[in-house]
Scaffold this motif. Structure first.
Motif, PDB file in Angstrom:
ATOM      1  N   ALA A  55     -18.938   9.481 -56.840  1.00 25.52           N
ATOM      2  CA  ALA A  55     -18.767  10.033 -55.956  1.00 25.52           C
ATOM      3  C   ALA A  55     -18.407   9.031 -54.602  1.00 25.52           C
ATOM      4  CB  ALA A  55     -19.838  11.368 -55.759  1.00 25.52           C
ATOM      5  N   THR A  56     -19.830   9.126 -54.070  1.00 23.99           N
ATOM      6  CA  THR A  56     -20.231   8.059 -53.059  1.00 23.99           C
ATOM      7  C   THR A  56     -18.646   7.254 -53.045  1.00 23.99           C
ATOM      8  OG1 THR A  56     -22.953   7.836 -53.299  1.00 23.99           O
ATOM      9  CG2 THR A  56     -21.962   6.411 -51.983  1.00 23.99           C
ATOM     10  N   THR A  57     -18.677   6.135 -53.671  1.00 21.08           N
ATOM     11  CA  THR A  57     -16.822   5.595 -53.523  1.00 21.08           C
ATOM     12  C   THR A  57     -16.066   6.022 -52.854  1.00 21.08           C
ATOM     13  OG1 THR A  57     -18.600   3.900 -54.495  1.00 21.08           O
ATOM     14  CG2 THR A  57     -16.162   3.410 -54.396  1.00 21.08           C
ATOM     15  N   ILE A  58     -14.812   7.049 -53.497  1.00 20.41           N
ATOM     16  CA  ILE A  58     -14.755   7.611 -53.782  1.00 20.41           C
ATOM     17  C   ILE A  58     -14.857   8.447 -52.281  1.00 20.41           C
ATOM     18  CG2 ILE A  58     -13.637   9.890 -53.661  1.00 20.41           C
ATOM     19  CD1 ILE A  58     -14.309   9.603 -57.173  1.00 20.41           C
ATOM     20  N   ALA A  59     -15.462   8.600 -51.366  1.00 20.71           N
ATOM     21  CA  ALA A  59     -16.141   8.658 -50.367  1.00 20.71           C
ATOM     22  C   ALA A  59     -15.817   8.730 -48.851  1.00 20.71           C
ATOM     23  CB  ALA A  59     -16.979  10.073 -49.997  1.00 20.71           C
ATOM     24  N   ALA A  60     -16.442   7.205 -49.808  1.00 18.62           N
ATOM     25  CA  ALA A  60     -16.072   5.827 -48.692  1.00 18.62           C
ATOM     26  C   ALA A  60     -14.355   5.635 -48.726  1.00 18.62           C
ATOM     27  CB  ALA A  60     -16.724   4.696 -48.581  1.00 18.62           C
ATOM     28  N   ILE A  61     -13.768   5.304 -49.583  1.00 15.10           N
ATOM     29  CA  ILE A  61     -12.061   4.905 -49.390  1.00 15.10           C
ATOM     30  C   ILE A  61     -11.627   6.225 -48.381  1.00 15.10           C
ATOM     31  CG2 ILE A  61     -10.411   4.680 -51.242  1.00 15.10           C
ATOM     32  CD1 ILE A  61     -12.080   3.794 -53.267  1.00 15.10           C
ATOM     33  N   GLN A  62     -11.743   7.521 -48.580  1.00 15.22           N
ATOM     34  CA  GLN A  62     -11.501   8.602 -48.130  1.00 15.22           C
ATOM     35  C   GLN A  62     -11.275   8.751 -46.543  1.00 15.22           C
ATOM     36  OE1 GLN A  62     -13.470  11.276 -50.161  1.00 15.22           O
ATOM     37  NE2 GLN A  62     -10.932  11.880 -51.611  1.00 15.22           N
ATOM     38  N   GLU A  63     -12.936   7.868 -46.509  1.00 10.67           N
ATOM     39  CA  GLU A  63     -13.037   8.085 -45.206  1.00 10.67           C
ATOM     40  C   GLU A  63     -12.570   6.805 -43.921  1.00 10.67           C
ATOM     41  OE1 GLU A  63     -17.124   7.425 -42.098  1.00 10.67           O
ATOM     42  OE2 GLU A  63     -17.238   7.177 -44.344  1.00 10.67           O
ATOM     43  N   GLY A  64     -11.841   5.621 -45.072  1.00 14.90           N
ATOM     44  CA  GLY A  64     -11.701   4.329 -44.659  1.00 14.90           C
ATOM     45  C   GLY A  64     -10.228   4.687 -44.629  1.00 14.90           C
TER      46      GLY A  64
END
Length: 88
Positions: A55-64
């Motif tokens: 979930a943390t990685t997915i959120a970072a990808i979406q933020e990027g």
């Protein structure tokens, strides 16, 4: 060679088939790996995983992605200019 017959619910079987396919294994090969590892190491479980982002990685990808597509964020083509702004 000996045959083993097991029962598994349809949904789990489909998910297991999909997983095995994604890591390049047949279902039979996956069970053989499991059995040989259990015998060799005398323990359960062992882990084979696919690379599914958490979930943390997915959120970072979406933020990027959001930042990359938002013209209000300043972008840089020159690393020196970026560092100069960061030092301000």
């Amino acid at each position: 060679m000996a045959a083993i017959s097991i029962r598994i619910d349809d949904a789990t079987k489909k998910q297991f088939d999909t997983f095995c396919d994604s890591v390049g294994l047949t279902v039979s090969a996956a069970f053989n790996i499991f059995a040989k590892t259990v015998v060799r190491e005398q323990r359960i479980p062992f882990e084979i995983t696919t690379e599914i982002p958490n979930a943390t990685t997915i959120a970072a990808i979406q933020e990027g992605d959001k930042i990359a597509n938002d013209s209000s964020f300043k972008g840089y083509k020159n690393l020196n200019k970026m560092w100069a702004d960061l030092e301000k």
